[in-house]
Write a protein that holds these residues in place. Structure first.
Motif, PDB file in Angstrom:
ATOM      1  N   ARG A  59       0.859  -1.201   0.000  1.00 12.96           N
ATOM      2  CA  ARG A  59       0.000   0.000   0.000  1.00 12.96           C
ATOM      3  C   ARG A  59       0.886   1.239   0.000  1.00 12.96           C
ATOM      4  O   ARG A  59       1.980   1.221   0.559  1.00 12.96           O
ATOM      5  N   GLY A  86      -3.391   4.082  -2.318  1.00 13.73           N
ATOM      6  CA  GLY A  86      -3.706   2.970  -3.184  1.00 13.73           C
ATOM      7  C   GLY A  86      -2.821   1.770  -2.939  1.00 13.73           C
ATOM      8  O   GLY A  86      -2.133   1.682  -1.917  1.00 13.73           O
ATOM      9  N   SER A  87      -2.829   0.883  -3.908  1.00 17.38           N
ATOM     10  CA  SER A  87      -2.095  -0.380  -3.831  1.00 17.38           C
ATOM     11  C   SER A  87      -0.860  -0.337  -4.720  1.00 17.38           C
ATOM     12  O   SER A  87      -0.812   0.391  -5.703  1.00 17.38           O
ATOM     13  N   ARG A  94      -1.496   1.647  -8.174  1.00 21.09           N
ATOM     14  CA  ARG A  94      -2.907   1.610  -8.563  1.00 21.09           C
ATOM     15  C   ARG A  94      -3.683   2.404  -7.523  1.00 21.09           C
ATOM     16  O   ARG A  94      -3.942   1.935  -6.416  1.00 21.09           O
ATOM     17  N   ASP A  96      -6.488   4.127  -5.248  1.00 23.03           N
ATOM     18  CA  ASP A  96      -7.831   3.788  -4.764  1.00 23.03           C
ATOM     19  C   ASP A  96      -8.643   5.048  -4.480  1.00 23.03           C
ATOM     20  O   ASP A  96      -9.852   5.064  -4.657  1.00 23.03           O
ATOM     21  N   GLU A  97      -7.955   6.093  -4.002  1.00 25.52           N
ATOM     22  CA  GLU A  97      -8.648   7.337  -3.659  1.00 25.52           C
ATOM     23  C   GLU A  97      -7.713   8.515  -3.877  1.00 25.52           C
ATOM     24  O   GLU A  97      -6.514   8.453  -3.591  1.00 25.52           O
ATOM     25  N   MET A 111     -12.967   8.150  -6.054  1.00 23.20           N
ATOM     26  CA  MET A 111     -12.710   6.769  -5.660  1.00 23.20           C
ATOM     27  C   MET A 111     -12.560   5.938  -6.929  1.00 23.20           C
ATOM     28  O   MET A 111     -13.414   5.995  -7.817  1.00 23.20           O
ATOM     29  N   ASP A 113     -12.710   2.523  -8.597  1.00 26.24           N
ATOM     30  CA  ASP A 113     -13.266   1.186  -8.430  1.00 26.24           C
ATOM     31  C   ASP A 113     -12.756   0.318  -9.581  1.00 26.24           C
ATOM     32  O   ASP A 113     -13.328   0.300 -10.670  1.00 26.24           O
ATOM     33  N   TRP A 114     -11.657  -0.373  -9.329  1.00 27.02           N
ATOM     34  CA  TRP A 114     -11.013  -1.166 -10.372  1.00 27.02           C
ATOM     35  C   TRP A 114     -11.850  -2.385 -10.750  1.00 27.02           C
ATOM     36  O   TRP A 114     -11.800  -2.818 -11.910  1.00 27.02           O
TER      37      TRP A 114
END
Length: 155
Positions: A59, A86-87, A94, A96-97, A111, A113-114
């Motif tokens: 993360r 994110g990740s 990647r 996330d927010e 946000m 949303d993958w």
């Protein structure tokens, strides 16, 4: 400018590599960069910016804060904070927010949303999410770790 073209364009940064390449280098687990904004030949300090990166291998969190200081602040008080979380995946970062806060007002968020391949803004709007999409902060981390052997990079 709430939810204007600028905000949306920041979210629509998609790195156009033929495929998500494997990272060739790694980011430090913690980094902090501090900038001073100066004006004129005398170097009057009018602003400062701090960028930070933290990650644990799976993360990440990135932040950028900018503000006016000193005499400039007397004439124009301004503060901007961007945050990306994110990740870390096989292809790099990647998000996330992503959030933007201006002058301590309401924070605007997006946000990622993958699973659904869409970006949702906190105002309810939704937009398609392409593989490799980055936000304003994760973009720079992604560029730092991916190979840039192509003559052209499209953003």
């Amino acid at each position: 400018m709430k939810y204007g073209k600028f905000f949306l364009s920041v979210l629509a940064l998609t790195l156009a590599w033929p495929a998500l390449a494997e990272p060739t280098s790694s980011l430090p687990h913690y980094a902090r960069i501090t900038y001073r904004v100066t004006y004129g030949e005398g170097g009057i300090v009018g602003g400062r910016a701090v960028q930070e990166l933290r990650h644990d291998g799976s993360r990440y969190s990135m932040s950028s804060s900018m503000e006016t200081v000193g005499i400039v602040r007397l004439f124009k008080e301004a503060r901007l904070i961007n945050v990306s979380t994110g990740s870390i995946v096989a292809g790099g970062l990647r998000p996330d927010e992503f959030s933007i806060t201006r002058n301590n007002d309401k924070t605007e968020k997006a946000m990622f949303d993958w699973a659904a391949n869409e970006v949702r803004l906190d105002n309810g709007n939704q937009y398609p999410l392409e593989p490799g999409t980055q936000d304003l902060l994760s973009l720079f981390g992604q560029l730092a770790i991916l190979p840039l052997d192509s003559a052209v990079i499209s953003i």
